[in-house]
Motif scaffolding. Structure first.
Motif, short mmCIF file in Angstrom:
data_model
loop_
_atom_site.label_atom_id
_atom_site.label_comp_id
_atom_site.label_asym_id
_atom_site.label_seq_id
_atom_site.Cartn_x
_atom_site.Cartn_y
_atom_site.Cartn_z
N PRO A 144 0.83 -1.20 0.00
CA PRO A 144 0.00 0.00 0.00
C PRO A 144 0.87 1.26 0.00
O PRO A 144 2.06 1.17 0.25
N PRO A 145 0.32 2.41 -0.27
CA PRO A 145 1.11 3.66 -0.21
C PRO A 145 1.50 4.03 1.22
O PRO A 145 2.57 4.60 1.43
N ASP A 146 0.65 3.70 2.17
CA ASP A 146 0.92 4.01 3.57
C ASP A 146 0.54 2.83 4.43
O ASP A 146 -0.44 2.12 4.13
N LEU A 147 1.29 2.65 5.52
CA LEU A 147 1.03 1.53 6.43
C LEU A 147 1.36 1.98 7.85
O LEU A 147 2.45 2.49 8.10
N ILE A 148 0.39 1.79 8.74
CA ILE A 148 0.62 2.11 10.15
C ILE A 148 0.55 0.81 10.93
O ILE A 148 -0.42 0.05 10.81
N LEU A 149 1.61 0.56 11.70
CA LEU A 149 1.72 -0.70 12.44
C LEU A 149 1.92 -0.45 13.92
O LEU A 149 2.57 0.53 14.30
N GLN A 150 1.44 -1.38 14.70
CA GLN A 150 1.76 -1.38 16.12
C GLN A 150 3.05 -2.18 16.28
O GLN A 150 3.26 -3.19 15.58
N GLU A 151 3.91 -1.72 17.15
CA GLU A 151 5.17 -2.44 17.38
C GLU A 151 4.89 -3.92 17.64
O GLU A 151 3.98 -4.28 18.40
N GLY A 152 5.67 -4.77 16.98
CA GLY A 152 5.50 -6.22 17.13
C GLY A 152 4.67 -6.86 16.03
O GLY A 152 4.67 -8.09 15.89
N ALA A 153 3.98 -6.04 15.24
CA ALA A 153 3.14 -6.58 14.17
C ALA A 153 3.98 -7.00 12.97
O ALA A 153 5.12 -6.56 12.79
N ASN A 154 3.38 -7.86 12.14
CA ASN A 154 4.00 -8.28 10.88
C ASN A 154 3.31 -7.57 9.72
O ASN A 154 2.14 -7.18 9.83
N SER A 155 4.03 -7.42 8.60
CA SER A 155 3.41 -6.78 7.44
C SER A 155 4.06 -7.25 6.15
O SER A 155 5.18 -7.77 6.16
N THR A 156 3.34 -7.02 5.05
CA THR A 156 3.83 -7.38 3.72
C THR A 156 3.66 -6.19 2.80
O THR A 156 2.57 -5.62 2.70
N LEU A 157 4.74 -5.83 2.11
CA LEU A 157 4.72 -4.76 1.11
C LEU A 157 4.87 -5.42 -0.26
O LEU A 157 5.63 -6.39 -0.41
#
Lengths: 107, 115
Positions: free
Chosen positions: A8-21
């Motif tokens: 995505p163009p922007d991503l907000i995460l909480q510390e400890g979370a996983n994500s995929t770009l």
């Protein structure tokens, strides 16, 4: 020229979370690189990955060249992961960059 | 470690001024690049060089020129600065060869404001 699209163009995460770009590109490429730009503007190469999968600590990347996409995985995110992540593809021996994904990791 | 340095972090110039941005790398890299970065557009290639005294146009060369008199130094020149050249300018260098040697290493960037 070759088109490079990041999501995505922007991503907000909480510390400890996983994500995929994700990075999609419109033509065959010689290689693909992922970069991280920190809040002070410095760009650091994360991966040189024309195909296959690579891992570096909590980050890993996979490129499927035949399907023209690459994925960057961030696991157990930390506030220091904040910044802009760029995908860049080498086509005709010049790098073409996507518009980037801005990641904000909140404590 | 590869080190790419740029002459200024911040620069303020007037419209019509001639502006020089300098980049130096210390790893004997053959290839050097100048990009500009604007919000929502990523990085766009202005010029690049594969050897001393050699230059190639990138995707947006209009309004810019370059000079590479020595292998370690690559200069970007704005002949007559305009407000639409306000941007972040990034220099990069890379080696020639396979297996990841083409990884580009970036300088810290120069934020140019043209008034």
């Amino acid at each position: 020229g070759i088109q490079v699209e990041q999501s995505p163009p922007d991503l907000i995460l909480q510390e400890g979370a996983n994500s995929t770009l994700r990075c999609n590109f419109s033509d065959s490429v010689n290689n693909l690189q992922w970069f991280h730009q920190n809040p002070w503007g410095q760009l650091i190469n994360l991966f040189y990955i024309p195909s296959g999968t690579k891992q570096n600590g909590r980050l890993s990347a996979t490129t499927v060249a035949t399907e023209r996409y690459s994925l960057l995985y961030i696991s157990s995110s930390q506030t220091t992961d904040s910044g802009v992540y760029f995908c860049a593809v080498d086509h005709d021996y010049k790098l073409s960059f996507g518009a980037g994904t801005t990641v904000t990791v909140r404590a | 470690d590869v080190k790419v340095t740029q002459s200024s972090r911040y620069l303020v110039k007037r419209t019509g001024e001639k502006v020089f941005l300098e980049c130096v790398q210390d790893m004997d890299h053959e290839n050097m690049f100048w990009y500009r970065q604007d919000p929502g557009l990523g990085l766009r290639l202005i010029y690049f060089s594969y050897d001393v005294k050699m230059k190639e146009k990138g995707d947006i060369p209009e309004g810019y020129s370059v000079s590479r008199e020595k292998k370690e130094r690559f200069s970007l020149i704005l002949e007559s600065a305009s407000t639409n050249q306000t941007s972040m300018y990034l220099c990069a260098s890379s080696s020639t060869g396979g297996g990841g040697q083409e990884t580009q290493y970036f300088g810290p960037g120069t934020r140019l404001l043209v008034l």
